[in-house]
Design an enzyme around this catalytic site. Sequence first.
Site, PDB file in Angstrom:
ATOM      1  CG  ASP A  29      -7.927  -2.286   5.075  1.00 40.04           C
ATOM      2  OD1 ASP A  29      -8.987  -2.213   5.345  1.00 40.04           O
ATOM      3  OD2 ASP A  29      -6.829  -2.381   5.628  1.00 40.04           O
ATOM      4  CB  SER A  30     -13.081  -3.910   3.654  1.00 42.17           C
ATOM      5  OG  SER A  30     -13.565  -2.506   3.345  1.00 42.17           O
ATOM      6  CG  ASP A  66      -8.667   1.841   5.925  1.00 42.55           C
ATOM      7  OD1 ASP A  66      -8.186   2.401   6.827  1.00 42.55           O
ATOM      8  OD2 ASP A  66      -9.435   0.834   5.720  1.00 42.55           O
ATOM      9  CE  LYS A  70     -10.864   2.640   8.744  1.00 44.47           C
ATOM     10  NZ  LYS A  70      -9.899   1.631   9.028  1.00 44.47           N
ATOM     11  CD  GLU A  99      -6.876  -2.001  10.599  1.00 40.42           C
ATOM     12  OE1 GLU A  99      -6.360  -3.033  11.155  1.00 40.42           O
ATOM     13  OE2 GLU A  99      -7.518  -2.333   9.463  1.00 40.42           O
ATOM     14  CD  GLU A 127     -13.674  -4.010  12.327  1.00 39.05           C
ATOM     15  OE1 GLU A 127     -13.097  -3.194  11.950  1.00 39.05           O
ATOM     16  OE2 GLU A 127     -14.149  -5.033  11.667  1.00 39.05           O
TER      17      GLU A 127
HETATM   18  O1  KIV Z   1     -11.691  -1.497   5.793  1.00 39.17           O
HETATM   19  C1  KIV Z   1     -12.905  -1.098   6.253  1.00 39.17           C
HETATM   20  O2  KIV Z   1     -13.904  -1.393   5.446  1.00 39.17           O
HETATM   21  C2  KIV Z   1     -12.935  -0.763   7.422  1.00 39.17           C
HETATM   22  C3  KIV Z   1     -14.194  -0.601   8.167  1.00 39.17           C
HETATM   23  C4  KIV Z   1     -14.761  -1.812   8.366  1.00 39.17           C
HETATM   24  C5  KIV Z   1     -14.232   0.247   9.406  1.00 39.17           C
HETATM   25  O3  KIV Z   1     -11.858  -0.378   8.267  1.00 39.17           O
END
Ligand code: KIV
Length: 262
Positions: A43-44, A82, A111, A113, A180
């Site tokens: 989600d980055s 994500d 994934k 969080e 992280e």
């Molecule tokens: O969204 C992302 O890029 C991440 C990584 C930094 C692990 O969750």
Amino acid sequence: MITICDFQKKKAAGEKITMVTCYDYTSAAIVNKTSIDCILVGDSLAMTMHGFRDTLAATVEMMALHTAAVSRGAKNKFIIGDLPFLSYRSGLNENMAAVQALMQAGAHAVKLEGASGNAGFIAHLVHSGVPVMGHLGLTPQFVHQLGGYKVQGKTEDSAQRLLDEALSLEAAGCFALVLECVPAPLAAKISKKLKIPTIGIGAGAGADGQVLVFQDLLGLNTEFKPKFVKKFLNGAELFASALEDYAQAVKTEEFPAHEHSF
Ligand code: KIV
């Protein structure tokens, strides 16, 4: 392409797992030609691809669109999609719709969080055939709750809490765990205690694998320079210089040349 069974095997064999984020077709096709084990459509992308200031702006629609593009480019890679902010905290039907969108877009796993309040949903996903990767430590979707982007687990209490949360995610059925921005000795300790592999970012060398953001490791993002990033290329400089060469070549009429013309 590796499977979730290989994550376990690599940990048992002491072989480091390599993961990189990726968000688009062209980059995914490049990653597909490397030995990198797996791709995280993180989600980055809200920041790297869309210019938002944090990851809270990512939506299920955005994540599904980028996951589909990556899956078309990286046919031989295990892809983790994500789950964006609140998309797995909204009631079972909505949560499942978010997971379905990412899996049907081409993700092989999702994934999410945090640990608190997620165990039941993780177990439900695992029993529904969806592999789940956990994510603890500096969880960017919690930036306002954490009071900023800070290293987590620095006190004895918070370190113990992180270890307990990691064990609870393993018990819930996660096949791997991103750690992280936690102190290296704590990440090493958690990695030793868990049967599932850990994948670190800003978590030192004791994790079972590493992940970096594509734009960071290739030096495409000149504004973001955290301690844990190693630039493997001066990408921004190289790109800018090639673009400048192109502009000059057009102005001086060196391009297009005879071989570029019909
Ligand atoms: O969204 C992302 O890029 C991440 C990584 C930094 C692990 O969750």
